[in-house]
Design a protein around this motif. Structure first.
Motif: not given
Length: 91
Positions: A60-75
């Motif tokens: 979950a922490t990995q996903e959060l960091v990756i999403r913040k860094r790439l400016h992505k969001e979940r569907p």
């Protein structure tokens, strides 16, 4: 008596000279500042080690960091981007 006077003069010169008490006090202050800096750096290193450990072990922490860094969001999520000076403007 002359030897005592000579010894007193020598001690006075050595204590007030370029290697005297003022330099000793400066060195102590410098050591104290470097010890503080060392302690702060050690805390920073420990915090970074803990963050690395969390990133290794928690998906979950990995996903959060990756999403913040790439400016992505979940569907289904919506991202709101506010102007930088929006907080400074009165309503």
């Amino acid at each position: 008596m002359a030897a005592f006077a000579g010894l007193a003069a020598y001690a006075t010169i050595m204590l007030r000279g370029p290697h005297g008490l003022s330099v000793l006090e400066q060195k102590r202050q410098q050591i104290h500042a470097l010890e503080e800096q060392n302690a702060n750096l050690a805390r920073d290193i420990q915090a970074k080690k803990e963050r690395i450990q969390r990133l290794k072990s928690d998906p979950a922490t990995q996903e959060l960091v990756i999403r913040k860094r790439l400016h992505k969001e979940r569907p289904g999520e919506t991202e709101f981007i506010l102007p930088k000076n929006a907080a400074a403007q009165p309503k």
